[in-house]
Design a protein around this motif. Structure first.
Motif, PDB file in Angstrom:
ATOM      1  N   ASP A  64      28.831  12.990  -6.697  1.00 26.22           N
ATOM      2  CA  ASP A  64      27.796  13.891  -7.200  1.00 26.22           C
ATOM      3  C   ASP A  64      27.535  15.083  -6.287  1.00 26.22           C
ATOM      4  OD1 ASP A  64      27.374  12.367  -9.471  1.00 26.22           O
ATOM      5  OD2 ASP A  64      25.789  11.167  -8.564  1.00 26.22           O
ATOM      6  N   THR A  65      28.333  15.228  -5.232  1.00 23.10           N
ATOM      7  CA  THR A  65      28.172  16.337  -4.297  1.00 23.10           C
ATOM      8  C   THR A  65      29.363  17.283  -4.409  1.00 23.10           C
ATOM      9  OG1 THR A  65      26.952  14.915  -2.775  1.00 23.10           O
ATOM     10  CG2 THR A  65      27.835  16.955  -1.871  1.00 23.10           C
ATOM     11  N   HIS A  66      29.050  18.580  -4.555  1.00 26.84           N
ATOM     12  CA  HIS A  66      30.083  19.615  -4.625  1.00 26.84           C
ATOM     13  C   HIS A  66      29.848  20.610  -3.493  1.00 26.84           C
ATOM     14  CE1 HIS A  66      31.110  18.206  -8.647  1.00 26.84           C
ATOM     15  NE2 HIS A  66      29.816  18.220  -8.924  1.00 26.84           N
ATOM     16  N   THR A  67      30.917  20.974  -2.798  1.00 29.83           N
ATOM     17  CA  THR A  67      30.843  21.971  -1.740  1.00 29.83           C
ATOM     18  C   THR A  67      31.741  23.128  -2.146  1.00 29.83           C
ATOM     19  OG1 THR A  67      30.507  20.236  -0.097  1.00 29.83           O
ATOM     20  CG2 THR A  67      31.178  22.397   0.718  1.00 29.83           C
ATOM     21  N   MET A  68      31.126  24.306  -2.276  1.00 32.03           N
ATOM     22  CA  MET A  68      31.865  25.490  -2.701  1.00 32.03           C
ATOM     23  C   MET A  68      31.733  26.577  -1.660  1.00 32.03           C
ATOM     24  SD  MET A  68      31.242  28.020  -5.957  1.00 32.03           S
ATOM     25  CE  MET A  68      31.706  26.852  -7.190  1.00 32.03           C
ATOM     26  N   ARG A  69      32.853  27.170  -1.297  1.00 32.26           N
ATOM     27  CA  ARG A  69      32.834  28.307  -0.387  1.00 32.26           C
ATOM     28  C   ARG A  69      32.707  29.582  -1.208  1.00 32.26           C
ATOM     29  NH1 ARG A  69      35.994  27.776   5.204  1.00 32.26           N
ATOM     30  NH2 ARG A  69      34.616  26.154   6.004  1.00 32.26           N
ATOM     31  N   LEU A  70      31.859  30.479  -0.707  1.00 33.70           N
ATOM     32  CA  LEU A  70      31.610  31.755  -1.373  1.00 33.70           C
ATOM     33  C   LEU A  70      31.701  32.874  -0.350  1.00 33.70           C
ATOM     34  CD1 LEU A  70      28.452  30.463  -3.176  1.00 33.70           C
ATOM     35  CD2 LEU A  70      30.497  31.192  -4.385  1.00 33.70           C
ATOM     36  N   VAL A  71      32.256  33.993  -0.773  1.00 35.22           N
ATOM     37  CA  VAL A  71      32.251  35.175   0.075  1.00 35.22           C
ATOM     38  C   VAL A  71      31.245  36.150  -0.533  1.00 35.22           C
ATOM     39  CG1 VAL A  71      34.211  36.293  -1.094  1.00 35.22           C
ATOM     40  CG2 VAL A  71      33.645  36.921   1.249  1.00 35.22           C
ATOM     41  N   PHE A  72      30.338  36.639   0.323  1.00 36.80           N
ATOM     42  CA  PHE A  72      29.330  37.615  -0.072  1.00 36.80           C
ATOM     43  C   PHE A  72      29.758  38.947   0.519  1.00 36.80           C
ATOM     44  CE2 PHE A  72      27.290  33.681  -0.776  1.00 36.80           C
ATOM     45  CZ  PHE A  72      26.228  33.885  -1.643  1.00 36.80           C
ATOM     46  N   LYS A  73      30.136  39.874  -0.352  1.00 35.00           N
ATOM     47  CA  LYS A  73      30.648  41.164   0.114  1.00 35.00           C
ATOM     48  C   LYS A  73      29.518  42.167   0.272  1.00 35.00           C
ATOM     49  CE  LYS A  73      35.064  40.183  -2.039  1.00 35.00           C
ATOM     50  NZ  LYS A  73      35.962  40.518  -3.120  1.00 35.00           N
ATOM     51  N   THR A  74      29.043  42.742  -0.807  1.00 33.80           N
ATOM     52  CA  THR A  74      27.942  43.678  -0.736  1.00 33.80           C
ATOM     53  C   THR A  74      26.644  42.892  -0.734  1.00 33.80           C
ATOM     54  OG1 THR A  74      29.216  45.298  -1.976  1.00 33.80           O
ATOM     55  CG2 THR A  74      26.838  45.644  -1.871  1.00 33.80           C
TER      56      THR A  74
END
Length: 162
Positions: free
Chosen positions: A91-101
């Motif tokens: 039930d746990t999801h780990t997502m990588r995100l890149v924040f540009k602006t």
């Protein structure tokens, strides 16, 4: 410089100064205060939008909701060296995100203040509050993996509440 751009720069400087003052006076408490304030804003920003239990879909829904409100916040899933932007463990999801602006990073640079402080926590609260509204019954946290001048790499951990 156009009048609108000059106004934006002045607002960014003011926001950076406000954050700096709050951090000096409230210490680490400013982080949780800003996170809670951001969370409330994020929940409001995601009112009435489509809901899902899929983190990747939720990211797209959030981007659409913010764009409708005129908020430009350029972020997207980031696979990187892992080859996939998301890892799941029950039930746990780990997502990588890149924040540009990022309006927060721009405000901090305008004032000359460091990242990973109260305004970043406010932005994290906005993101988490909105994602929790889009994915009901899910607790969302956002952690900084890397903060830099051209973008930030963050990890979103979403866990179904029991």
């Amino acid at each position: 410089m156009s009048r609108e751009l000059e106004t934006l720069h002045n607002v960014a400087y003011f926001v950076g100064a406000l954050a700096h003052g709050a951090e000096r006076n409230l210490g680490r408490g400013s982080l949780s205060i800003c996170s809670m304030a951001g969370k409330k804003f994020g929940q409001k920003a995601a009112e009435g939008v489509r809901q899902t239990d899929q983190p990747e879909d939720a990211v797209g829904i959030l981007q659409e909701a913010l764009a409708k409100q005129g908020i430009v916040w350029d972020f997207e899933p980031f696979a990187g060296e892992r080859g996939s932007s998301i890892e799941s463990d029950g039930d746990t999801h780990t997502m990588r995100l890149v924040f540009k602006t990022c309006m927060v990073r721009n405000a901090l640079f305008r004032y000359g203040h460091e990242q990973k402080q109260s305004l970043c926590y406010m932005a994290h609260g906005v993101f988490a509050g909105a994602m929790e509204k889009i994915m009901p019954g899910t607790k969302v946290e956002l952690e900084i993996v890397h903060a830099g001048p051209n973008g930030c790499l963050k990890e979103m951990v979403s866990e179904v509440e029991k």
